[in-house]
Design a protein around this motif. Sequence first.
Motif, mmCIF file in Angstrom:
data_model
loop_
_atom_site.group_PDB
_atom_site.id
_atom_site.type_symbol
_atom_site.label_atom_id
_atom_site.label_comp_id
_atom_site.label_asym_id
_atom_site.label_seq_id
_atom_site.Cartn_x
_atom_site.Cartn_y
_atom_site.Cartn_z
ATOM 1 N N VAL A 165 0.851 -1.192 0.000
ATOM 2 C CA VAL A 165 0.000 0.000 0.000
ATOM 3 C C VAL A 165 0.886 1.240 0.000
ATOM 4 N N PRO A 166 0.666 2.143 -0.974
ATOM 5 C CA PRO A 166 1.558 3.306 -1.082
ATOM 6 C C PRO A 166 1.357 4.307 0.056
ATOM 7 N N GLN A 167 2.414 5.038 0.356
ATOM 8 C CA GLN A 167 2.347 6.142 1.324
ATOM 9 C C GLN A 167 2.284 7.432 0.514
ATOM 10 N N VAL A 168 1.229 8.197 0.715
ATOM 11 C CA VAL A 168 1.050 9.381 -0.122
ATOM 12 C C VAL A 168 1.507 10.626 0.625
ATOM 13 N N LYS A 169 2.218 11.501 -0.103
ATOM 14 C CA LYS A 169 2.652 12.748 0.524
ATOM 15 C C LYS A 169 2.092 13.972 -0.182
ATOM 16 N N GLU A 170 1.896 13.854 -1.497
ATOM 17 C CA GLU A 170 1.549 15.038 -2.290
ATOM 18 C C GLU A 170 0.298 14.788 -3.117
ATOM 19 N N ALA A 218 14.065 11.404 -10.566
ATOM 20 C CA ALA A 218 14.898 12.034 -11.592
ATOM 21 C C ALA A 218 15.926 12.976 -10.974
ATOM 22 N N ASN A 219 15.506 13.671 -9.920
ATOM 23 C CA ASN A 219 16.429 14.611 -9.252
ATOM 24 C C ASN A 219 17.414 13.908 -8.336
ATOM 25 N N GLY A 220 17.162 12.634 -8.066
ATOM 26 C CA GLY A 220 18.011 11.918 -7.132
ATOM 27 C C GLY A 220 17.688 12.204 -5.681
ATOM 28 N N THR A 221 16.553 12.879 -5.433
ATOM 29 C CA THR A 221 16.209 13.168 -4.042
ATOM 30 C C THR A 221 15.256 12.120 -3.456
ATOM 31 N N TYR A 222 14.936 11.093 -4.276
ATOM 32 C CA TYR A 222 13.950 10.112 -3.828
ATOM 33 C C TYR A 222 14.580 9.146 -2.837
ATOM 34 N N LYS A 223 13.916 8.991 -1.712
ATOM 35 C CA LYS A 223 14.410 8.027 -0.716
ATOM 36 C C LYS A 223 13.594 6.741 -0.823
ATOM 37 N N GLU A 224 14.248 5.660 -1.163
ATOM 38 C CA GLU A 224 13.564 4.370 -1.300
ATOM 39 C C GLU A 224 13.022 3.929 0.053
ATOM 40 N N GLN A 225 11.719 3.679 0.082
ATOM 41 C CA GLN A 225 11.132 3.160 1.323
ATOM 42 C C GLN A 225 11.335 1.651 1.344
ATOM 43 N N PRO A 226 11.807 1.110 2.431
ATOM 44 C CA PRO A 226 11.898 -0.343 2.484
ATOM 45 C C PRO A 226 10.492 -0.946 2.450
ATOM 46 N N ALA A 227 10.189 -1.681 1.388
ATOM 47 C CA ALA A 227 8.854 -2.240 1.236
ATOM 48 C C ALA A 227 8.793 -3.623 1.857
ATOM 49 N N VAL A 231 1.982 -13.243 -3.750
ATOM 50 C CA VAL A 231 2.122 -11.841 -4.175
ATOM 51 C C VAL A 231 3.467 -11.666 -4.884
ATOM 52 N N ARG A 232 4.502 -12.234 -4.281
ATOM 53 C CA ARG A 232 5.845 -12.085 -4.860
ATOM 54 C C ARG A 232 5.896 -12.703 -6.262
ATOM 55 N N ARG A 233 5.300 -13.911 -6.387
ATOM 56 C CA ARG A 233 5.270 -14.590 -7.682
ATOM 57 C C ARG A 233 4.535 -13.763 -8.721
ATOM 58 N N THR A 234 3.353 -13.238 -8.323
ATOM 59 C CA THR A 234 2.558 -12.465 -9.272
ATOM 60 C C THR A 234 3.318 -11.229 -9.724
ATOM 61 N N GLU A 235 3.920 -10.539 -8.785
ATOM 62 C CA GLU A 235 4.657 -9.320 -9.129
ATOM 63 C C GLU A 235 5.822 -9.651 -10.061
ATOM 64 N N ALA A 236 6.504 -10.756 -9.777
ATOM 65 C CA ALA A 236 7.649 -11.140 -10.609
ATOM 66 C C ALA A 236 7.188 -11.433 -12.027
ATOM 67 N N SER A 237 6.021 -12.099 -12.161
ATOM 68 C CA SER A 237 5.533 -12.421 -13.493
ATOM 69 C C SER A 237 5.142 -11.151 -14.245
ATOM 70 N N LEU A 238 4.892 -10.058 -13.529
ATOM 71 C CA LEU A 238 4.574 -8.778 -14.166
ATOM 72 C C LEU A 238 5.833 -7.922 -14.331
ATOM 73 N N GLY A 239 6.971 -8.525 -14.014
ATOM 74 C CA GLY A 239 8.231 -7.830 -14.229
ATOM 75 C C GLY A 239 8.585 -6.861 -13.125
ATOM 76 N N ARG A 240 8.059 -7.084 -11.936
ATOM 77 C CA ARG A 240 8.382 -6.163 -10.839
ATOM 78 C C ARG A 240 9.032 -6.946 -9.713
ATOM 79 N N VAL A 241 9.986 -6.338 -9.092
ATOM 80 C CA VAL A 241 10.632 -6.970 -7.951
ATOM 81 C C VAL A 241 10.198 -6.243 -6.690
ATOM 82 N N VAL A 242 9.710 -7.012 -5.737
ATOM 83 C CA VAL A 242 9.322 -6.375 -4.477
ATOM 84 C C VAL A 242 10.122 -6.974 -3.341
#
Lengths: 200, 656
Positions: free
Chosen positions: B554-559, B571-580, B645-656
Amino acid sequence: MATNHDHGHGHDHHEEHEQLKVLGFWIFVVTDCVLFGTLFATYAVMMNSFAGGPTGQELFQLPGVIASTFILLTSSFTSGLAVLAMNKGNVKQLIAWLAVTGLLGLSFVVLEVTEFMHLMSEGATMATSGYWSAFYTLVGTHGLHVTLGLFWMTALMMQLKRRGISAVTRRKITNFSLYWHFLDVVWIFLFTVVYLMGVM
Amino acid sequence: MWENIKDFASTFFVTGDPLIYGADVSIVLTIIAILFVLTKYKKWGWLWREWLTTVDHKRIGIMYLIASLLMLFRGGVDALLMRVQLAFPNVEFLHSDHYNAIFTTHGTIMILFMAMPMMFALFNMVVPLQLGARDVAYPFLNALSFWLFMLGAMLFNLSFVIGGSPDAGWLSYPPLSQNEFSPGPGQNFYIWGIQISGIGSLATGINFIVTILKMRAPGMKLSKMPLFSWSVLSSCIMIIFAFPILTVTLALLFLDRFAGAHFFTMDGGGNPMMYLNLIWMWGHPEVYIVVVPAFGIFSEIVATFSRKKIFGYKSMVWAMMIIAVVSFFTWAHHFFTMGTSASVIAFFAISTMIVGIPTGVKVFNWLFTMYRGRISFKQPMLWTIAFIPCFVIGGATGVMLAVAPADYQYHNSYFLVAHFHQVLIGGVVFGYLAGIYYWWPKLFGFKLDEKLGKWGFWFWNIGFYVCFMPQYALGFMGMTRRYYTYGWDRGWADLNLVSTVGAFMMGIGFIFQVWQIAYSIKHGERDTTGDPWNGRTLEWSIPSPAPFYNFAVVPQVKELDDWWETKEAKANGTYKEQPAKLEPIHMPKNSGIPFIMSNFWFLVGFGFTFGWVWMAVIGFIGVFACMWARSFQYDTDYYVPVEEVRRTEASLGRVV
C-alpha cells in the motif's frame, strides 16, 4: 494457496472492516430518510384529495393507534437494552431483549394490519381516492420496514446463538438497532402528520 | 388448446413488423451461438468462476463497460431509425406507434442503461486504483449492484420482442403512461427495468462514498485526492439523495397501474403534475450525476497531457460540490409551462443560471491548465479539447432555455432536443470516451490504436455538429419533438436531411471505434511500463493490467499527484527508497449470490410486468432467501500469502 480469514493478524482488519459497514449503514439510513421524505411530501399533496370519499377524520380510531405508538416506542427502548446487554458481553440477555423487541414489533404489525382491515371494511381502500392511496403507501411502507426488521432480527438471534458476540455479530446488532430506532423516529412523524393532524 | 397457445403467443410476442422479426431471428441466433461456443470450448466453469461470481472491481468495471457499449449500440440504432423516418417529409418507414416506442427506448436506454453503466464502469475501473486501495468498501454489494443493473437492463430490452415496448416518452409522464392510455406490459417493463437497476445504482452510490471517505491510502488527505475521485464523490452524494425519489416515483406509478391508486390519475383526486415534479427532482440531479464524473475525467486528462499540475485544484473541488447542491434546486425548469406563480418560476430560472457558474469556473481552469503546457494530442486529449467548445455552446443554449419567458417559445421544440444532446453527447459521452481511452491500458494492458481512433474521433465530432446544429434552427422554425412525420409545406425538409446525414456520420464513428478495439486487441501497442501516458496519479504506479490485489504494498502518499512527484524526485536523485515489506493481502471471496439474487429480481419484475403475481411472489421469496443465506455466511474473505504476491509481481516484471 489461500489461508482462511482467522489468520494471525486478521483481527485488526476485521475490526476496521466492521466499522466501515456501520458507516455504510448510516448512509443507507440517509437514503431511507429521503425515501420516507418523498412519501411524506406525496401525502402532504394528497392531504385533501378525498374525491368525495371518506376522510381520515371520519374513520381513524385513535385508541388503537396510540396503543401501537406506545408499543413501538417501548420496542425501541428494549432494543436499546439489548445493545447495553451486548456491551456487557451477555449473550443470553441480548437475545432475550431482542426477543422482547421482536414480540413488540410483531404486535405493532398485527395492530396495523387490523387497522387496515377495519378501514377497508369501511370503504377506504387504495383505489378510493388520492388521499387513501397516499395513506396506505406511507403507513404501509413503514409497516413493511418493521416486518422486514422482524425477519432480520430473527436471523440475528439465530446467529448470536451459534456464534456469540464477535466483531461481526456486534456490527450486525449495531446496524439493526440503528434501523429500529430510525423506524421509531419515522413513526413519530407519521403519527403526528397522519393521525394527529388527520383528526384535528 | 392449440388456439389458446396461439392466442397467448400473439399477445406475448411482438408481431407484425418485419424489423422486429429480424431482431427476433438475430437474438435467437446470437443466443445459440453463445451457448454453442461456451459448450464447445468448455467455458461454462470459467464464465461462472471468473465473471459471474467475481467481486473484483476491475472485472465488474469491464462488465459494466461491455454492457454500456452494447446499450450504446442499441440506443444508437434507435436514433438512426428515427433519423431515417425524419430524413424527408411524409416518409412511411415507421408507423407512429413504432416511432413513439423508439424515441422512448432511445432516451431511457441512453441515460439509464448507457450513460449510467459507462459511468459505473469508470468508477470501478479507476477509483480504487487512484486511491491506492485494494478494492471498494463493499465488494459483494458492488457485484450485486452490477447484476441488478444488468438484469434490469435486460428486462427493459426484452420489451421490444416480448409484450411490446414502452411508448410514453423517456420519463413516462402520466396520464399517458396510465392503464387507460397505455394498456399492456410496455409501461410495466419500463417501471420494473428501471426500478431494479435503480436499486443497484443507489447501492453503488453508498459503496463509493464509503470507499472514498475510508479507503484512501495512508497520507492521502481529502485535499490531496485526485480530482476524478472528487467528482465521483460529488456524483455519489447526488445519487444517494436523488435515487430514492426515483424509487418512490416509480413505485407510485406502479401502484396507480396495478392497484388502482390515484396518485397521478385524472380522477379520484390524483395529480399528474405531481409526477412531473417528483420525476424531475430525481431527473435533474441525474444529468449532473452523469456529467460531473466527466468533469473529473477531463481534469485528470488535461493535467496529464499538458504536463502540468491542474490549475485551481481547490476551485475545482468547490465547483463540483456546489453543483451537487444546486442541482437539487432547478428541477422545475423542465416544465416552466406548467403555469405556477411568477415567483416560483423566477426562483427556478435564477437557480438554473447559477448552476452554470461553477461549470464556467471549471472551463477556465482547464484552459489555464493547458496555457503554456506541453500539450500532446493523444486520443484522450483530443476528446477533451473537442468537449470544451461543444459544452460551452451547449451551456449557452441552456442559459437561453433558463430564461423563463423565452422558454415558452423553446419548450419541447427541437431547440431543446439539440441543447440536451449537445451537453449530454458533448459532455458525458465525450468525457467517458476520453476516460475509456485514457484508462484502457491500465485495465487491458494495451493502448487503443491511434489512427483508427482518430477516424472515429473526426466522424463523431463533425457528425455531431452536422446532426444537431440544424436542430436548433428547426426548433426556431416550429418543429417540436416527437413529431413522427411532417409535410413538405413546413419547410423543414433540408435541415432534417442534413441532420440525418450527421447522425449517420456519428454511427460511422462508432463503427470505427468497434473496429479500433477489435484491431487493437491483436495489434495495439502493449503497455509494459504501467505508465503509458506519463501519468500523475497512483494508478499509473502499478503494472498494466493491474494484478487482482492492485497494490502489492500500500503506497504512502505525501503530495497531490503523488506518482508524478515520486518520478520527479527519482529524476532529481532526491527520492528516498522506502523499504517495502510484503504482507499477506486481505481479499474478499467470490460469491454467486449477487447473480442469483438479481435473477430473482428479474422474476419479480417480469411477473409484475405481465400481472402474474405468482411469479413475482416466487421472485420475492428467492430474493429473500438469498439475503437470508448471505446473512449466515461468515467465511467471506481470505488472505493472499506473501509468496503468491511475490510470484505475481515477478511475473509482471516487478521486484518487491
